[in-house]
Design an enzyme around this catalytic site. Structure first.
Site, PDB file in Angstrom:
ATOM      1  N   ASP A 102     -18.556-106.130-121.259  1.00  0.00           N
ATOM      2  CA  ASP A 102     -19.867-105.856-122.016  1.00  0.00           C
ATOM      3  C   ASP A 102     -20.204-104.595-121.789  1.00  0.00           C
ATOM      4  OD1 ASP A 102     -21.833-106.792-123.530  1.00  0.00           O
ATOM      5  OD2 ASP A 102     -22.675-107.918-122.379  1.00  0.00           O
ATOM      6  N   LYS A 132     -17.519-105.299-125.710  1.00  0.00           N
ATOM      7  CA  LYS A 132     -18.799-105.802-126.550  1.00  0.00           C
ATOM      8  C   LYS A 132     -19.847-104.749-126.560  1.00  0.00           C
ATOM      9  CE  LYS A 132     -21.440-109.662-125.430  1.00  0.00           C
ATOM     10  NZ  LYS A 132     -22.589-108.938-125.555  1.00  0.00           N
ATOM     11  N   GLU A 200     -27.344-114.232-131.037  1.00  0.00           N
ATOM     12  CA  GLU A 200     -28.120-114.519-129.982  1.00  0.00           C
ATOM     13  C   GLU A 200     -29.600-115.129-130.632  1.00  0.00           C
ATOM     14  OE1 GLU A 200     -27.928-112.799-126.140  1.00  0.00           O
ATOM     15  OE2 GLU A 200     -29.820-113.512-125.457  1.00  0.00           O
TER      16      GLU A 200
HETATM   17  N1  LIG Z   1     -29.013-116.044-116.709  1.00  0.00           N
HETATM   18  C1  LIG Z   1     -29.056-115.415-117.866  1.00  0.00           C
HETATM   19  N2  LIG Z   1     -28.877-116.113-119.067  1.00  0.00           N
HETATM   20  C2  LIG Z   1     -28.795-115.723-120.220  1.00  0.00           C
HETATM   21  O1  LIG Z   1     -28.693-116.385-120.996  1.00  0.00           O
HETATM   22  C3  LIG Z   1     -28.979-114.248-120.201  1.00  0.00           C
HETATM   23  C4  LIG Z   1     -29.323-113.418-118.972  1.00  0.00           C
HETATM   24  N3  LIG Z   1     -29.002-113.994-117.991  1.00  0.00           N
HETATM   25  N4  LIG Z   1     -29.150-112.174-119.165  1.00  0.00           N
HETATM   26  C5  LIG Z   1     -29.039-111.359-120.337  1.00  0.00           C
HETATM   27  C6  LIG Z   1     -29.493-112.112-121.575  1.00  0.00           C
HETATM   28  C7  LIG Z   1     -31.225-112.449-121.442  1.00  0.00           C
HETATM   29  N5  LIG Z   1     -31.016-113.845-122.254  1.00  0.00           N
HETATM   30  C8  LIG Z   1     -32.235-114.472-122.417  1.00  0.00           C
HETATM   31  C9  LIG Z   1     -33.217-114.489-121.247  1.00  0.00           C
HETATM   32  C10 LIG Z   1     -34.295-115.099-121.634  1.00  0.00           C
HETATM   33  C11 LIG Z   1     -34.503-115.738-122.856  1.00  0.00           C
HETATM   34  C12 LIG Z   1     -35.634-116.632-122.875  1.00  0.00           C
HETATM   35  O2  LIG Z   1     -36.920-116.564-122.070  1.00  0.00           O
HETATM   36  N6  LIG Z   1     -36.073-117.329-124.199  1.00  0.00           N
HETATM   37  C13 LIG Z   1     -37.221-118.237-124.316  1.00  0.00           C
HETATM   38  C14 LIG Z   1     -37.993-117.844-125.361  1.00  0.00           C
HETATM   39  C15 LIG Z   1     -37.270-118.161-126.868  1.00  0.00           C
HETATM   40  C16 LIG Z   1     -38.827-117.741-127.779  1.00  0.00           C
HETATM   41  O3  LIG Z   1     -39.990-117.472-127.318  1.00  0.00           O
HETATM   42  O4  LIG Z   1     -38.541-117.799-128.807  1.00  0.00           O
HETATM   43  C17 LIG Z   1     -36.373-119.805-124.506  1.00  0.00           C
HETATM   44  O5  LIG Z   1     -37.265-120.803-124.331  1.00  0.00           O
HETATM   45  O6  LIG Z   1     -35.232-119.708-124.987  1.00  0.00           O
HETATM   46  C18 LIG Z   1     -33.439-115.728-123.944  1.00  0.00           C
HETATM   47  C19 LIG Z   1     -32.672-115.072-123.558  1.00  0.00           C
HETATM   48  C20 LIG Z   1     -29.791-114.201-122.493  1.00  0.00           C
HETATM   49  N7  LIG Z   1     -29.100-113.569-121.335  1.00  0.00           N
HETATM   50  C1  LIG Z   2     -25.056-113.758-122.639  1.00  0.00           C
HETATM   51  C2  LIG Z   2     -23.865-112.970-123.368  1.00  0.00           C
HETATM   52  C3  LIG Z   2     -23.553-112.923-124.743  1.00  0.00           C
HETATM   53  C4  LIG Z   2     -24.131-111.737-122.874  1.00  0.00           C
HETATM   54  O1  LIG Z   2     -24.100-110.593-123.552  1.00  0.00           O
HETATM   55  C5  LIG Z   2     -24.105-111.196-121.353  1.00  0.00           C
HETATM   56  O2  LIG Z   2     -23.872-112.203-120.410  1.00  0.00           O
HETATM   57  O3  LIG Z   2     -24.490-110.294-121.062  1.00  0.00           O
HETATM   58 MG   LIG Z   3     -24.853-108.738-122.589  1.00  0.00          MG
END
Ligand SMILES: Nc1nc(=O)c2c([nH]1)NC[C@@H]1CN(c3ccc(C(=O)N[C@@H](CCC(=O)O)C(=O)O)cc3)CN21
Ligand SMILES: CC(C)C(=O)C(=O)O
Ligand SMILES: [Mg+2]
Length: 282
Positions: A102, A132, A200
């Site tokens: 990445d 990526k 995503e």
């Molecule tokens: N441990 C980890 N898991 C991940 O999936 C992830 C990472 N780190 N680091 C990079 C990104 C950040 N990501 C994230 C981090 C937080 C949310 C989150 O808080 N989502 C909430 C809010 C959605 C909304 O408000 O619509 C959820 O409930 O899904 C989503 C993606 C996905 N990626």
């Molecule tokens: C969640 C995946 C798609 C990513 O970009 C990451 O792990 O950094």
């Molecule tokens: Mg990433």
């Protein structure tokens, strides 16, 4: 050693037969056959070996190492120099999976030339098989140059964490009017040469339309069941990370609980003088 055959048609990752490396064309063929597959992040040796043995065909050394390895709050601070040793560890350890590096924030957005320079470092110094990068239409020149130069590119659209400050936080993308823009971005990235595309946090119906429209595989994370593949961060999937999880995470184990108990039991044995025993002593 288990003799289970990996479900991806290139043979098991264990045993004495030579292991065939997963290639980008295998992923396209799986889409044509309607075979869904799983991608996981990996950042070091033992998880990479274990996921390879499990038959996971693609591993991503994510910039999510920023928060899942280095202890930052977000993925923004992690650098190329911090990621290269992790990618090298994974490519040394997994003999069958395709390993995707990445590209971190700031290492490819400025120009196609910057993206090329960074991608070449991951290929030469860490043996990555692909890279990526995050972004839509604006990344078409980057994807074109890398692909023309022999570097397979995985694209990433929808919620792109490196742009959280522009996107207004962690929120679903491609709702309503934005749905058709997401479809046209995905088409543009495929035309530019991307071999796969991560989506995503986009509505399931939009992800399904993108998946039907493209010939390259779509990889969902919070994008519903109709993607060609799914990805999760391994510490989320395995329950090593604790606390509030995004809605798209399913926890398949309690590694945190197992490791906590092991550490507590070890410490208790040492306190009690019951470790090491005679059998551990020379
Ligand atoms: N441990 C980890 N898991 C991940 O999936 C992830 C990472 N780190 N680091 C990079 C990104 C950040 N990501 C994230 C981090 C937080 C949310 C989150 O808080 N989502 C909430 C809010 C959605 C909304 O408000 O619509 C959820 O409930 O899904 C989503 C993606 C996905 N990626
Ligand atoms: C969640 C995946 C798609 C990513 O970009 C990451 O792990 O950094
Ligand atoms: Mg990433």
């Amino acid at each position: 050693m288990s003799e289970t055959t990996a479900p991806y048609g290139t043979g098991p990752a264990t045993g004495s037969a030579p292991v065939k490396r997963v290639r980008t064309h295998h992923l396209r063929e799986m889409k044509e056959r309607g075979e869904k597959w799983a991608m996981l992040t990996a950042y070091e040796q033992y998880t990479a070996q274990t996921f390879d043995e499990a038959g996971i065909p693609v591993m991503l050394v994510g910039d999510s190492a920023s928060n899942n390895v280095y202890g930052n709050e977000t993925s923004l601070p992690v650098t190329v120099d911090e990621l290269i040793p992790l990618v090298r560890a994974v490519t040394r350890s997994a003999h069958r999976a395709l390993i995707v590096a990445d590209l971190p924030f700031g290492s490819y957005q400025a120009s196609p030339e910057q993206a090329f320079h960074t991608a070449v470092r991951f290929m030469k110094e860490a043996n990555a098989h692909a890279v990526k990068l995050e972004g839509g239409e604006e990344m078409v020149p980057q994807v074109e140059l890398l692909t023309r130069s022999g570097i397979p590119v995985m694209a990433h659209i929808g919620f792109t964490p490196q742009s959280e400050h522009n996107l207004g936080g962690y929120r679903v993308q491609g709702r309503g009017d934005a749905a058709q823009r997401l479809v046209s971005e995905a088409k543009a990235l495929e035309a530019a040469g991307a071999f796969a595309i991560v989506m995503e946090m986009v509505p399931g119906e939009v992800a399904a339309e993108v998946t039907r429209t493209l010939s390259i595989p779509t990889i969902g994370i919070g994008a519903g069941v109709h993607c060609d593949a799914q990805v999760l961060v391994w510490q989320d999937m395995a329950g090593l990370r604790t606390g509030r999880m995004p809605r798209f995470v399913k926890q398949y184990a309690d590694v945190h609980g197992v490791l906590l108990k092991a550490a507590q039991d070890f410490a208790a044995d040492v306190s009690a003088g019951s470790f090491p025993g005679d059998e551990h002593t020379f």
